[in-house]
Enzyme design. Structure first.
Site, mmCIF file in Angstrom:
data_model
loop_
_atom_site.group_PDB
_atom_site.id
_atom_site.type_symbol
_atom_site.label_atom_id
_atom_site.label_comp_id
_atom_site.label_asym_id
_atom_site.label_seq_id
_atom_site.Cartn_x
_atom_site.Cartn_y
_atom_site.Cartn_z
ATOM 1 N N SER A 1 -9.273 -0.532 7.767
ATOM 2 C CA SER A 1 -8.793 -0.324 6.400
ATOM 3 C C SER A 1 -8.179 -1.537 5.714
ATOM 4 O O SER A 1 -7.915 -1.492 4.513
ATOM 5 C CB SER A 1 -7.790 0.844 6.371
ATOM 6 O OG SER A 1 -8.476 2.066 6.503
ATOM 7 N N SER B 1 -9.261 1.847 3.580
ATOM 8 C CA SER B 1 -8.447 2.622 2.678
ATOM 9 C C SER B 1 -7.471 1.780 1.862
ATOM 10 O O SER B 1 -6.864 2.304 0.921
ATOM 11 C CB SER B 1 -7.680 3.696 3.453
ATOM 12 O OG SER B 1 -6.771 3.117 4.374
ATOM 13 N N LYS C 1 0.825 -1.210 0.000
ATOM 14 C CA LYS C 1 0.000 0.000 0.000
ATOM 15 C C LYS C 1 0.862 1.264 0.000
ATOM 16 O O LYS C 1 1.966 1.278 0.556
ATOM 17 C CB LYS C 1 -0.880 -0.032 1.254
ATOM 18 C CG LYS C 1 -1.904 1.069 1.379
ATOM 19 C CD LYS C 1 -2.675 0.897 2.699
ATOM 20 C CE LYS C 1 -3.792 1.924 2.852
ATOM 21 N NZ LYS C 1 -4.477 1.788 4.165
#
Lengths: 84, 458
Positions: free
Chosen positions: B172, B148, B71
């Site tokens: 997330s 996220s 990420k």
């Protein structure tokens, strides 16, 4: 006697939880900190305020007795204090 | 089956056994990203030469040669993270560095092939807002992939890679795992690599965690992030606690049905039991988590910094990061008391049950252009609805895993969340594997249309 928990004590009629108060809070708070905001940002903040403020007031009114927050809690473990 | 479509553990085992050529797998992975990524915008940057260098230098670790995505929340030695935003509202901007997840992956022999998209500033559960543009759900590219950790989830679901690293501060890892039909682990606080995150030294909620097709792959990738093996067990006699509260009741009927079916299957598979339990003040716990995570992000943030915020940051986040400055200190202090209260209540509950179960998400992935969900209580934003089920684990530090448990009427994944006591990461993965056995691995082997065609050809 000044009771910060009672709107009436600071000159507002009791129960006067008007939208105006919420509308005033954000720009007044920003102004006090010197933070600028455009109309869109203000609209976002008003929406956030209307969403967060009622539960924040509920949170502040929660009676937790003499409970003290853990100091530097080790969040990888269960709390050391005896479970409730 | 092509090596690209194998599990992470099968890729690693095949390479170790000399049955899979790691260099060929890397090139095939890069080609697949070129082919499939334009439809989902999951990977925002590749760096083939760096990946080849990682492979050439890879030690004989448990992930040697296995391609993974990380990420956009940590730096790499050749790239600073952007946190999905045109600017990080922090006093110091990120720079390239050896982050904790990078070192963990490198030392395990993994090859980082790309950076995964993410919801701007980690501030949403949908993944539809990002400086890179929205990531898209491989199950339906007009739907949110979750956030996220949107890119890591979409990349893994579309089989660009077999595993990815996300971060979980308020769900997330779990939300995108649920929306994309993956297994996602939010580890016990502090167990997984975090160094290099701009809040690594200040956060008390955010952790790194793996997103993979199934629990065994999460165990392998999670072990790399933990720096120690997550042992396997069988979850025999699992005591499952269910809370009859808005979190489990105010959900779409198809979610409720899938989760109840999964719970019964898990109970039967483990020879365990299901108990109704009470966990008071969950709404307060959710707010406490929101307040603490937002307050912790304010270190060093000044009015001047906010006044100079890049206009390319989305209006919603520009407004919200300024609103955070107005949060009352008394509420933050009260939130910390609620955290202590909740931790004590959980410690008592985990004497009675091994896992607390409820839906990861109250409804399947909403449309990208209108991320609203329909619940029995009415229409809500996905963020409002989702956070209720996720914040408990972050507030208290306990681990949680999201497991796919079905496909809804729209063909979109549904998921069950299991939360365990501090340090029970292994048990949660054992339980997830038991659930996979119980349903014949039907849901962890389900593939979205984008990934299905090629797997069938292979």
């Amino acid at each position: 006697m000044h009771d910060p928990g009672q709107p009436g004590s600071v000159g507002l009629p009791a129960g006067m939880e008007t939208a105006d108060q919420a509308q005033d809070f954000v720009p007044a708070g920003l102004a006090s900190l010197g933070i600028e905001a455009d109309e869109i940002e203000l609209a976002v903040m008003h929406a956030a305020h209307s969403m967060f403020w009622p539960p924040i007031r509920d949170l502040l009114s929660m009676d937790l007795g003499g409970l003290q927050a853990e100091r530097d809690p080790d969040l990888s473990r269960a709390p050391e204090e005896e479970a409730e | 089956m092509r090596a690209l479509d194998l599990s992470l553990r099968a890729q690693a085992a095949g390479i170790a056994a000399g049955e899979i050529d790691a260099a060929e797998l890397l090139e095939a992975t890069l080609a697949r990203i070129d082919e499939r990524n334009p439809a989902i915008n999951a990977v925002v940057e590749t760096f083939p030469e760096r990946s080849r260098e990682m492979l050439a230098a890879a030690p004989a670790g448990p992930l040697r040669g296995a391609p993974v995505v990380v990420k956009d929340e940590w730096p790499l030695p050749w790239r600073a993270q952007k946190f999905g935003s045109a600017q990080l509202p922090a006093p110091v901007q990120p720079v390239p560095a050896e982050s904790g997840p990078y070192r963990a992956l490198r030392d395990a022999g993994a090859v980082i092939v790309g950076v995964g998209n993410m919801h701007e500033l980690g501030s949403g559960s949908t993944g539809n807002v990002s400086v890179y543009g929205a990531a898209r759900n491989p199950w339906d590219v007009e739907r949110c992939p979750g956030g996220s950790s949107s890119g890591p989830a979409a990349a893994t679901a579309a089989r660009l890679v077999a595993g990815a690293v996300g971060a979980d501060g308020l769900g997330s890892v779990r939300f995108p795992a649920a929306y994309c039909g993956l297994t996602g682990l939010k580890p016990t606080f502090g167990r997984s690599a975090m160094a290099g995150h701009h809040m690594a030294a200040t956060t008390s909620l955010i952790v790194s965690g793996p997103l993979c097709a199934d629990a065994a792959d999460c165990r392998l990738l999670g072990s790399a992030l933990f720096g120690e093996s997550i042992p396997a067990g069988d979850a025999a006699g699992l005591r499952i606690g269910v809370v009859r509260d808005a979190v489990s009741e105010d959900v779409a009927p198809e979610v409720r049905a899938a989760c109840e079916e999964a719970l019964e299957a898990l109970r039967a598979e483990t020879g365990g039991s299901v108990h109704e339990i009470e966990l008071a003040d969950l709404e307060a716990a959710t707010l406490a988590a929101l307040l603490i995570v937002n307050a912790e992000g304010l270190g060093g943030v000044t009015p001047e910094l906010l006044n100079g915020l890049d206009p390319a940051v989305s209006p919603v986040n520009r407004g919200f990061v300024k609103y955070r400055m107005l949060l009352p200190a008394a509420a933050i202090a009260q939130a910390k008391r609620v955290r202590t209260l909740t931790r004590r209540r959980l410690a008592a509950l985990f004497e009675e049950v091994d896992a607390i179960a409820w839906p990861t998400i109250p409804a399947a992935a909403p449309p990208l252009d209108s991320p609203l969900v329909e619940l029995p209580s009415g229409t809500r934003t996905a963020d409002q609805a989702n956070v209720r089920g996720a914040a408990l684990a972050n507030l208290t530090g306990i681990p949680a895993v999201s497991v796919p448990v079905g496909l809804g009427e729209g063909g979109l994944p549904l998921a069950l969340q299991l939360q365990g006591a501090w340090g029970a990461d292994a048990l949660l993965l054992d339980a997830a594997e038991a659930l996979e056995r119980a349903n014949g691995r039907r849901w962890v082997e389900a593939r979205p249309p984008l990934a299905r065609a090629e797997a069938a050809e292979a």
